[in-house]
Write a protein that holds these residues in place. Structure first.
Motif, PDB file in Angstrom:
ATOM      1  N   LEU A 100      17.150   8.294  23.553  1.00 16.77           N
ATOM      2  CA  LEU A 100      16.987   8.796  22.120  1.00 16.77           C
ATOM      3  C   LEU A 100      17.710   8.661  21.162  1.00 16.77           C
ATOM      4  CD1 LEU A 100      16.008  12.931  23.344  1.00 16.77           C
ATOM      5  CD2 LEU A 100      14.475  11.129  22.205  1.00 16.77           C
ATOM      6  N   VAL A 101      19.168   8.373  21.664  1.00 16.04           N
ATOM      7  CA  VAL A 101      19.855   7.728  20.648  1.00 16.04           C
ATOM      8  C   VAL A 101      19.734   6.504  19.914  1.00 16.04           C
ATOM      9  CG1 VAL A 101      22.368   7.112  20.340  1.00 16.04           C
ATOM     10  CG2 VAL A 101      22.100   9.192  21.631  1.00 16.04           C
ATOM     11  N   ILE A 102      19.154   5.776  21.024  1.00 10.70           N
ATOM     12  CA  ILE A 102      18.767   4.267  20.460  1.00 10.70           C
ATOM     13  C   ILE A 102      17.507   4.609  19.621  1.00 10.70           C
ATOM     14  CG2 ILE A 102      17.717   2.204  21.205  1.00 10.70           C
ATOM     15  CD1 ILE A 102      19.380   2.428  23.738  1.00 10.70           C
ATOM     16  N   PHE A 103      16.676   5.377  19.822  1.00 14.75           N
ATOM     17  CA  PHE A 103      15.576   5.573  18.883  1.00 14.75           C
ATOM     18  C   PHE A 103      15.716   6.071  17.698  1.00 14.75           C
ATOM     19  CE2 PHE A 103      11.757   7.710  17.391  1.00 14.75           C
ATOM     20  CZ  PHE A 103      10.768   6.834  17.564  1.00 14.75           C
ATOM     21  N   CYS A 104      16.624   6.931  17.576  1.00 13.24           N
ATOM     22  CA  CYS A 104      17.183   7.700  16.287  1.00 13.24           C
ATOM     23  C   CYS A 104      17.910   6.602  15.530  1.00 13.24           C
ATOM     24  CB  CYS A 104      17.988   8.925  16.637  1.00 13.24           C
ATOM     25  SG  CYS A 104      16.957  10.454  17.546  1.00 13.24           S
ATOM     26  N   LEU A 105      18.819   6.080  16.188  1.00 14.71           N
ATOM     27  CA  LEU A 105      19.241   4.783  15.022  1.00 14.71           C
ATOM     28  C   LEU A 105      18.468   3.975  14.671  1.00 14.71           C
ATOM     29  CD1 LEU A 105      22.746   4.206  17.566  1.00 14.71           C
ATOM     30  CD2 LEU A 105      22.696   5.558  15.274  1.00 14.71           C
ATOM     31  N   THR A 106      17.621   3.505  15.564  1.00 15.47           N
ATOM     32  CA  THR A 106      16.638   2.593  15.058  1.00 15.47           C
ATOM     33  C   THR A 106      15.738   3.112  13.940  1.00 15.47           C
ATOM     34  OG1 THR A 106      16.140   1.635  17.488  1.00 15.47           O
ATOM     35  CG2 THR A 106      14.699   0.938  15.804  1.00 15.47           C
ATOM     36  N   TYR A 107      15.549   4.351  14.141  1.00 17.84           N
ATOM     37  CA  TYR A 107      14.733   5.270  13.075  1.00 17.84           C
ATOM     38  C   TYR A 107      15.515   5.231  11.839  1.00 17.84           C
ATOM     39  CZ  TYR A 107      11.866   8.634  10.737  1.00 17.84           C
ATOM     40  OH  TYR A 107      11.336   9.411   9.760  1.00 17.84           O
ATOM     41  N   TYR A 108      16.668   5.400  11.826  1.00 17.56           N
ATOM     42  CA  TYR A 108      17.736   5.443  10.564  1.00 17.56           C
ATOM     43  C   TYR A 108      17.532   4.114   9.986  1.00 17.56           C
ATOM     44  CZ  TYR A 108      21.585   5.908   8.028  1.00 17.56           C
ATOM     45  OH  TYR A 108      22.607   5.716   7.127  1.00 17.56           O
ATOM     46  N   LEU A 109      17.707   2.981  10.698  1.00 12.31           N
ATOM     47  CA  LEU A 109      17.656   1.531  10.256  1.00 12.31           C
ATOM     48  C   LEU A 109      16.595   1.248   9.557  1.00 12.31           C
ATOM     49  CD1 LEU A 109      19.776  -0.093  12.949  1.00 12.31           C
ATOM     50  CD2 LEU A 109      20.588   0.453  10.690  1.00 12.31           C
ATOM     51  N   ILE A 110      15.233   1.850  10.153  1.00 13.90           N
ATOM     52  CA  ILE A 110      14.042   1.291   9.438  1.00 13.90           C
ATOM     53  C   ILE A 110      13.942   2.285   8.032  1.00 13.90           C
ATOM     54  CG2 ILE A 110      11.510   1.978   9.971  1.00 13.90           C
ATOM     55  CD1 ILE A 110      12.140  -0.383  11.255  1.00 13.90           C
ATOM     56  N   VAL A 111      14.393   3.508   8.224  1.00 13.08           N
ATOM     57  CA  VAL A 111      14.251   4.100   6.970  1.00 13.08           C
ATOM     58  C   VAL A 111      14.918   3.579   5.587  1.00 13.08           C
ATOM     59  CG1 VAL A 111      14.859   6.419   5.737  1.00 13.08           C
ATOM     60  CG2 VAL A 111      13.718   6.463   8.389  1.00 13.08           C
ATOM     61  N   THR A 144       0.686  -1.204  -0.053  1.00  9.40           N
ATOM     62  CA  THR A 144       0.096  -0.118  -0.113  1.00  9.40           C
ATOM     63  C   THR A 144       1.020   1.296   0.059  1.00  9.40           C
ATOM     64  OG1 THR A 144      -0.294   0.114   2.368  1.00  9.40           O
ATOM     65  CG2 THR A 144      -1.810  -1.212   1.424  1.00  9.40           C
ATOM     66  N   PRO A 145       0.100   2.536  -0.017  1.00 10.09           N
ATOM     67  CA  PRO A 145       1.146   3.670  -0.130  1.00 10.09           C
ATOM     68  C   PRO A 145       1.848   3.855   1.313  1.00 10.09           C
ATOM     69  CG  PRO A 145      -0.933   3.935  -1.196  1.00 10.09           C
ATOM     70  CD  PRO A 145      -0.835   2.750  -0.537  1.00 10.09           C
ATOM     71  N   ILE A 146       1.360   3.265   2.369  1.00  9.59           N
ATOM     72  CA  ILE A 146       2.038   3.482   3.718  1.00  9.59           C
ATOM     73  C   ILE A 146       3.421   3.057   3.615  1.00  9.59           C
ATOM     74  CG2 ILE A 146       1.849   2.784   6.201  1.00  9.59           C
ATOM     75  CD1 ILE A 146      -0.991   2.185   5.751  1.00  9.59           C
ATOM     76  N   THR A 147       4.172   3.951   3.787  1.00  8.63           N
ATOM     77  CA  THR A 147       5.605   3.533   3.963  1.00  8.63           C
ATOM     78  C   THR A 147       5.947   2.565   5.267  1.00  8.63           C
ATOM     79  OG1 THR A 147       6.475   5.444   5.283  1.00  8.63           O
ATOM     80  CG2 THR A 147       6.290   5.723   2.940  1.00  8.63           C
ATOM     81  N   LEU A 148       7.293   2.019   5.211  1.00  7.65           N
ATOM     82  CA  LEU A 148       7.467   1.359   6.294  1.00  7.65           C
ATOM     83  C   LEU A 148       7.802   2.079   7.564  1.00  7.65           C
ATOM     84  CD1 LEU A 148       8.466  -1.478   7.598  1.00  7.65           C
ATOM     85  CD2 LEU A 148      10.853  -1.340   6.508  1.00  7.65           C
ATOM     86  N   ARG A 149       8.472   3.199   7.252  1.00  5.76           N
ATOM     87  CA  ARG A 149       8.610   4.092   8.337  1.00  5.76           C
ATOM     88  C   ARG A 149       7.276   4.503   9.152  1.00  5.76           C
ATOM     89  NH1 ARG A 149       7.928   9.349   8.534  1.00  5.76           N
ATOM     90  NH2 ARG A 149       7.161   9.385   6.433  1.00  5.76           N
ATOM     91  N   GLU A 150       6.281   4.854   8.443  1.00  7.81           N
ATOM     92  CA  GLU A 150       4.950   4.987   9.032  1.00  7.81           C
ATOM     93  C   GLU A 150       4.531   3.925   9.585  1.00  7.81           C
ATOM     94  OE1 GLU A 150       3.507   8.509   5.785  1.00  7.81           O
ATOM     95  OE2 GLU A 150       2.960   6.352   5.399  1.00  7.81           O
ATOM     96  N   LEU A 151       4.544   2.542   9.260  1.00  4.48           N
ATOM     97  CA  LEU A 151       4.085   1.604   9.741  1.00  4.48           C
ATOM     98  C   LEU A 151       4.774   1.224  10.923  1.00  4.48           C
ATOM     99  CD1 LEU A 151       2.103  -0.860   9.439  1.00  4.48           C
ATOM    100  CD2 LEU A 151       3.937  -2.195   8.016  1.00  4.48           C
ATOM    101  N   TRP A 152       6.110   1.397  10.964  1.00  7.72           N
ATOM    102  CA  TRP A 152       6.711   1.250  12.089  1.00  7.72           C
ATOM    103  C   TRP A 152       6.461   2.169  13.201  1.00  7.72           C
ATOM    104  CZ3 TRP A 152      10.490   4.198  14.310  1.00  7.72           C
ATOM    105  CH2 TRP A 152      11.361   3.861  15.486  1.00  7.72           C
ATOM    106  N   LEU A 153       6.490   3.592  13.050  1.00  3.46           N
ATOM    107  CA  LEU A 153       6.257   4.420  13.857  1.00  3.46           C
ATOM    108  C   LEU A 153       4.904   4.529  14.349  1.00  3.46           C
ATOM    109  CD1 LEU A 153       7.957   6.857  15.091  1.00  3.46           C
ATOM    110  CD2 LEU A 153       7.052   8.439  13.374  1.00  3.46           C
ATOM    111  N   GLY A 154       3.996   4.180  13.747  1.00  2.00           N
ATOM    112  CA  GLY A 154       2.443   4.123  14.162  1.00  2.00           C
ATOM    113  C   GLY A 154       2.527   2.845  14.959  1.00  2.00           C
ATOM    114  N   LYS A 155       3.269   1.785  14.783  1.00  2.00           N
ATOM    115  CA  LYS A 155       3.094   0.736  15.924  1.00  2.00           C
ATOM    116  C   LYS A 155       3.785   0.998  17.382  1.00  2.00           C
ATOM    117  CE  LYS A 155       2.363  -3.092  12.728  1.00  2.00           C
ATOM    118  NZ  LYS A 155       0.901  -3.330  13.021  1.00  2.00           N
ATOM    119  N   VAL A 156       4.919   1.631  16.958  1.00  2.00           N
ATOM    120  CA  VAL A 156       5.544   2.203  18.292  1.00  2.00           C
ATOM    121  C   VAL A 156       4.853   2.966  19.270  1.00  2.00           C
ATOM    122  CG1 VAL A 156       7.692   3.181  19.117  1.00  2.00           C
ATOM    123  CG2 VAL A 156       7.912   1.677  17.313  1.00  2.00           C
TER     124      VAL A 156
END
Length: 218
Positions: free
Chosen positions: A195-206, A81-93
């Motif tokens: 915050l560092v852990i979250f940002c690194l995880t976000y980067y990997l998800i993107v 779907t048009p939903i990006t993986l970043r949006e799906l992951w962030l929505g669940k988190v």
């Protein structure tokens, strides 16, 4: 993005894992009250250690939503779907962090109230700001691992996380009677690390490809 978060939040509230996660926290707190009724407890240790642990425990119970979508194959449909993986992951988190934080704070404050303690400004800020960030960083990292691992590896990971959580809770209970140096500096260290852990995880998800996730579905 708001639509994704709201949809995930409603599904999380309807998830059958939520009542069992809350019951686990209540059972743990009940046993804690019984076993420490005559023992002095440091309110600083209670807030600094126990509050984030309880939130992560609830979040771990709700994180089965990541795995269930892989088991049922619905994650493959969502990724088309048009939903990006970043949006799906962030929505669940975000949808998992919110109820986990509420349960954690309410449980901690209830335990503090039963013991006749009060909280100051530093403790309030820690519960309101730092604890949800700690929970979100843990759930976000766990969600990333669920996406990139196969089902057999996920089952092994769940065992590791389960025993690690209960070992951490055991060590936390042992520290409750010991005074903890609770300062703004310590709180900033915890917040920055999370915050560092979250940002690194976000980067990997993107930068995680959808094909990588699909290949782990079995």
């Amino acid at each position: 993005m708001r639509v994704v978060v709201w949809r995930e939040f409603k599904e999380t509230l309807r998830d059958r894992s939520l009542p069992s996660a809350v019951f686990s926290v209540l059972a743990f707190l009940g046993m804690l009250c019984v076993t420490t009724v005559k023992l002095p407890i440091s309110v600083e240790s209670l807030i600094f250690y126990l509050a984030p642990c309880l939130g992560i425990l609830v979040g771990f119970g709700l994180s089965v939503r990541f795995v269930r979508e892989k088991q049922e194959g619905t994650v493959e449909t969502l990724l088309c779907t048009p939903i990006t993986l970043r949006e799906l992951w962030l929505g669940k988190v975000m949808s998992i962090t919110a109820p986990s934080h509420i349960v954690s704070v309410v449980s901690t404050l209830a335990l503090i109230g039963l013991r006749g303690y009060t909280v100051d400004v530093l403790m309030t800020v820690y519960l309101a700001i730092v604890v949800p960030v700690v929970i979100a960083s843990a759930i976000g990292l766990l969600g990333l691992l669920y996406y990139i691992l196969g089902m057999k590896q996920i089952r092994m990971l769940n065992y590791i996380v389960f025993f690690t959580l209960f070992a951490t809770l055991y060590l936390t209970v042992r520290r409750l009677s010991s005074p903890t140096i609770f300062t703004w500096y310590n709180m900033c260290i915890v917040l920055t690390s999370s915050l560092v852990i979250f940002c690194l995880t976000y980067y990997l998800i993107v930068h995680l490809s959808k094909e990588k996730i699909i290949t782990t579905i079995s």
